[in-house]
Motif scaffolding. Structure first.
Motif, PDB file in Angstrom:
ATOM      1  N   SER A 307       9.653  32.123   7.634  1.00 34.57           N
ATOM      2  CA  SER A 307       8.829  31.259   8.276  1.00 34.57           C
ATOM      3  C   SER A 307       7.610  30.780   7.514  1.00 34.57           C
ATOM      4  N   GLN A 308       7.433  29.338   7.915  1.00 30.72           N
ATOM      5  CA  GLN A 308       6.322  28.687   7.314  1.00 30.72           C
ATOM      6  C   GLN A 308       5.784  27.529   8.126  1.00 30.72           C
ATOM      7  N   VAL A 309       4.417  27.432   8.316  1.00 32.63           N
ATOM      8  CA  VAL A 309       3.702  26.390   9.107  1.00 32.63           C
ATOM      9  C   VAL A 309       2.952  25.376   8.100  1.00 32.63           C
ATOM     10  N   ILE A 310       3.169  24.249   8.177  1.00 39.15           N
ATOM     11  CA  ILE A 310       2.518  23.233   7.462  1.00 39.15           C
ATOM     12  C   ILE A 310       1.824  22.139   8.275  1.00 39.15           C
ATOM     13  N   ALA A 311       0.557  22.067   7.717  1.00 39.05           N
ATOM     14  CA  ALA A 311      -0.357  21.153   8.428  1.00 39.05           C
ATOM     15  C   ALA A 311      -0.384  19.900   7.479  1.00 39.05           C
ATOM     16  N   ILE A 312      -0.077  18.554   8.068  1.00 35.49           N
ATOM     17  CA  ILE A 312      -0.151  17.448   7.519  1.00 35.49           C
ATOM     18  C   ILE A 312      -1.074  16.486   7.983  1.00 35.49           C
ATOM     19  N   SER A 313      -2.159  15.772   7.209  1.00 32.65           N
ATOM     20  CA  SER A 313      -3.173  15.178   7.762  1.00 32.65           C
ATOM     21  C   SER A 313      -2.486  13.585   8.093  1.00 32.65           C
ATOM     22  N   ALA A 314      -3.232  13.107   9.261  1.00 33.37           N
ATOM     23  CA  ALA A 314      -2.407  11.885  10.090  1.00 33.37           C
ATOM     24  C   ALA A 314      -2.651  10.669   8.823  1.00 33.37           C
ATOM     25  N   PRO A 315      -1.728   9.824   8.889  1.00 36.39           N
ATOM     26  CA  PRO A 315      -1.702   8.763   7.728  1.00 36.39           C
ATOM     27  C   PRO A 315      -2.585   7.615   8.358  1.00 36.39           C
ATOM     28  N   ALA A 324       0.093  16.987   2.893  1.00 39.78           N
ATOM     29  CA  ALA A 324       0.452  18.199   3.429  1.00 39.78           C
ATOM     30  C   ALA A 324       0.020  19.503   2.697  1.00 39.78           C
ATOM     31  N   ARG A 325      -0.252  20.650   3.537  1.00 43.53           N
ATOM     32  CA  ARG A 325      -0.807  21.772   3.187  1.00 43.53           C
ATOM     33  C   ARG A 325      -0.092  22.995   3.858  1.00 43.53           C
ATOM     34  N   THR A 326       0.348  24.250   3.270  1.00 46.32           N
ATOM     35  CA  THR A 326       0.918  25.399   3.928  1.00 46.32           C
ATOM     36  C   THR A 326      -0.470  26.080   4.376  1.00 46.32           C
ATOM     37  N   VAL A 327      -0.190  26.502   5.759  1.00 46.01           N
ATOM     38  CA  VAL A 327      -1.093  27.224   6.325  1.00 46.01           C
ATOM     39  C   VAL A 327      -0.688  28.807   6.700  1.00 46.01           C
ATOM     40  N   TYR A 328       0.782  28.741   6.873  1.00 48.59           N
ATOM     41  CA  TYR A 328       1.219  29.868   7.357  1.00 48.59           C
ATOM     42  C   TYR A 328       2.348  30.305   6.626  1.00 48.59           C
ATOM     43  N   SER A 329       2.577  31.474   6.170  1.00 46.05           N
ATOM     44  CA  SER A 329       4.134  31.757   5.592  1.00 46.05           C
ATOM     45  C   SER A 329       4.020  33.382   5.806  1.00 46.05           C
ATOM     46  N   ILE A 335       7.607  36.529  12.471  1.00 44.25           N
ATOM     47  CA  ILE A 335       8.205  35.589  13.101  1.00 44.25           C
ATOM     48  C   ILE A 335       9.677  35.082  12.501  1.00 44.25           C
ATOM     49  N   SER A 336      10.883  35.162  12.878  1.00 42.85           N
ATOM     50  CA  SER A 336      11.798  34.841  11.937  1.00 42.85           C
ATOM     51  C   SER A 336      12.672  33.643  12.434  1.00 42.85           C
ATOM     52  N   GLY A 337      12.436  32.657  11.480  1.00 44.25           N
ATOM     53  CA  GLY A 337      13.164  31.295  11.757  1.00 44.25           C
ATOM     54  C   GLY A 337      12.057  30.529  12.512  1.00 44.25           C
ATOM     55  N   SER A 343      -1.518  23.910  16.925  1.00 44.17           N
ATOM     56  CA  SER A 343      -2.568  24.327  16.795  1.00 44.17           C
ATOM     57  C   SER A 343      -3.920  23.572  17.458  1.00 44.17           C
ATOM     58  N   ASP A 344      -4.683  24.025  17.716  1.00 41.22           N
ATOM     59  CA  ASP A 344      -6.005  23.413  18.301  1.00 41.22           C
ATOM     60  C   ASP A 344      -7.070  24.362  18.302  1.00 41.22           C
ATOM     61  N   ASP A 345      -8.215  23.953  17.924  1.00 35.02           N
ATOM     62  CA  ASP A 345      -9.392  24.910  18.199  1.00 35.02           C
ATOM     63  C   ASP A 345      -9.347  26.339  17.521  1.00 35.02           C
ATOM     64  N   GLY A 346      -8.405  26.361  16.260  1.00 33.66           N
ATOM     65  CA  GLY A 346      -8.371  27.457  15.545  1.00 33.66           C
ATOM     66  C   GLY A 346      -7.442  28.413  16.021  1.00 33.66           C
ATOM     67  N   LEU A 347      -6.552  28.108  17.048  1.00 33.46           N
ATOM     68  CA  LEU A 347      -5.534  28.864  17.751  1.00 33.46           C
ATOM     69  C   LEU A 347      -4.205  28.432  17.313  1.00 33.46           C
ATOM     70  N   LEU A 348      -3.408  29.439  16.777  1.00 33.26           N
ATOM     71  CA  LEU A 348      -2.176  28.603  16.306  1.00 33.26           C
ATOM     72  C   LEU A 348      -0.823  29.528  16.899  1.00 33.26           C
ATOM     73  N   VAL A 349       0.019  28.813  17.691  1.00 32.41           N
ATOM     74  CA  VAL A 349       1.025  29.352  18.329  1.00 32.41           C
ATOM     75  C   VAL A 349       2.339  28.841  17.694  1.00 32.41           C
ATOM     76  N   ILE A 350       3.345  29.915  17.406  1.00 36.99           N
ATOM     77  CA  ILE A 350       4.585  29.598  16.713  1.00 36.99           C
ATOM     78  C   ILE A 350       5.637  30.345  17.491  1.00 36.99           C
ATOM     79  N   SER A 351       6.749  29.498  17.483  1.00 40.83           N
ATOM     80  CA  SER A 351       7.873  30.036  18.150  1.00 40.83           C
ATOM     81  C   SER A 351       9.029  29.864  17.240  1.00 40.83           C
ATOM     82  N   ASP A 352      10.178  30.624  17.439  1.00 41.69           N
ATOM     83  CA  ASP A 352      11.497  30.813  16.505  1.00 41.69           C
ATOM     84  C   ASP A 352      12.709  30.225  17.351  1.00 41.69           C
ATOM     85  N   VAL A 353      13.567  30.057  16.563  1.00 42.42           N
ATOM     86  CA  VAL A 353      14.731  29.625  17.395  1.00 42.42           C
ATOM     87  C   VAL A 353      15.691  30.671  18.088  1.00 42.42           C
ATOM     88  N   PHE A 354      15.791  31.864  17.830  1.00 46.90           N
ATOM     89  CA  PHE A 354      16.329  32.685  18.385  1.00 46.90           C
ATOM     90  C   PHE A 354      15.787  33.860  18.992  1.00 46.90           C
TER      91      PHE A 354
END
Length: 367
Positions: A307-315, A324-329, A335-337, A343-354
């Motif tokens: 799994s990977q989470v990427i943050a991209i600055s607004a154009p 883009a920069r990778t924040v989580y790997s 967390i699989s898939g 994310s907001d205020d330092g809290l990151l929530v991640i879900s998966d497909v299955f």
């Protein structure tokens, strides 16, 4: 004649080899995944297949789109998904089913992408991609109704939107109470074998479509597995993820006609899935660094998918600053898939497909 046959065979083998190498490279077969996150994460129980979610940040609520995809892949005909509600400040308390609890959803309900829209008057609308058991697709529109007695909310189903242009919708973004954009992941549709051929040959045949409340039209053509789709807070920009092309595109939106004009793109080192836009305009993208491994994970729960989470600055208005920069790997043990990240205020929530799990992470300083 023999010489001609040999030449043809060599050409065919060469073309097949180049195509195979292109697919392996595009799907991250040769990529190296290095785990990392500058913060602390914990996992919490979630409904099966929490592929997408939408956050009501003002009220601290998470709407989760849940479908047991593995049972459907195994041939279950009566599998029915649901929309769940989880409190952002107390995810350990679990998720409450909304649509099956009050019966306000189509009986044939297999939700996928989800989007929450709030108008200037505070009225909220939830839109959900629905893959019917018949092979057809729809966008379901719900009114979000607060329950003043319990402090919870209810979903009242208002409309089902179907159209031939919804060939294989993956995600939806609501831009009004009756209008939306939807991203198809395949132009040929999800029927086998054509859908898989389109994926593995990395063909740019998918389209994003626009529903203005009365009719549907093509907004963007030539997408390579269109996936997540999101809008800026003011609705002036639309963002679309192309999974097998490993990029996210930004478009300027004509607020009157709904037409989209290409603005810029950012290339990634993983296949982007869903997109969430934070309050500061940052795009948070869950991604699959090894897509073939994810395909095996889809078939076999014992196989973990990184799994990977990427943050991209607004154009900016001219497309500048879309970086883009990778924040989580993670290798898949936490967390699989990964499919959605917000994310907001330092809290990151991640879900998966299955899997019936979500990750709740608290960022360290500077993240």
């Amino acid at each position: 004649m023999l010489r001609f046959i040999v030449i043809v065979l060599v050409i065919v083998i060469g073309v097949a080899g180049v195509a195979a190498l292109r697919t392996l490279s595009a799907t991250g077969y040769f990529a190296t995944v290095t785990p990392g996150y500058e913060g602390q994460c914990r996992t919490v129980p979630a409904p099966k297949g929490p592929e997408d979610f939408a956050i009501d940040r003002a009220r601290g609520l998470i709407y989760i789109s849940s479908t047991d995809r593995r049972s459907i892949m195994a041939g279950a005909q009566n599998a029915r998904g649901d929309i769940f509600l989880m409190r952002l400040d107390a995810p350990q308390e679990g998720a409450v089913p909304l649509t099956s609890r009050i019966g306000e959803a189509p009986s044939d309900f297999r939700p996928h992408g989800i989007s929450l829209y709030e108008g200037p008057d505070g009225r909220q609308t939830l839109m959900v991609v629905n893959h019917l058991s018949t092979g057809e697709h729809a966008i379901e529109i719900f009114d979000v109704v607060p329950d003043t007695l319990t402090g919870q909310v209810e979903l009242h189903h208002r409309k089902s939107v179907t159209d031939p242009l919804l060939t294989s919708p993956n995600d939806v973004v609501a831009v009004g109470h009756d209008s939306f954009y939807a991203a198809n992941d395949r132009g040929w549709g999800s029927a086998e074998p054509w859908g898989m051929i389109e994926i593995y040959l990395i063909l740019p045949l998918a389209k994003a479509v626009y529903w203005n409340g009365r009719e549907m039209s093509v907004a963007v053509s030539g997408l390579t597995f269109g996936n997540g789709i999101a809008a800026s807070a003011d609705g002036g920009q639309i963002y679309i993820a192309e999974t097998t092309a490993k990029r996210v595109n930004a478009y300027e939106r004509n607020m009157t006609t709904g037409e989209l004009s290409y603005l810029t793109s950012v290339s990634l080192d993983a296949g982007p899935d869903n997109i969430d836009v934070a309050s500061d305009g940052t795009l948070w993208v869950a991604a699959h660094p090894k897509m073939l491994q994810f395909a095996e994970h889809a078939r076999n729960a014992e196989t973990q998918s990184p799994s990977q989470v990427i943050a991209i600055s607004a154009p900016g208005p001219r497309g500048g600053g879309f970086e883009a920069r990778t924040v989580y790997s993670n290798l898949g043990d936490e967390i699989s898939g990964s499919s959605t990240a917000a994310s907001d205020d330092g809290l990151l929530v991640i879900s998966d497909v299955f899997e019936p799990v979500m990750a709740i992470c608290q960022a360290g300083p500077g993240v």
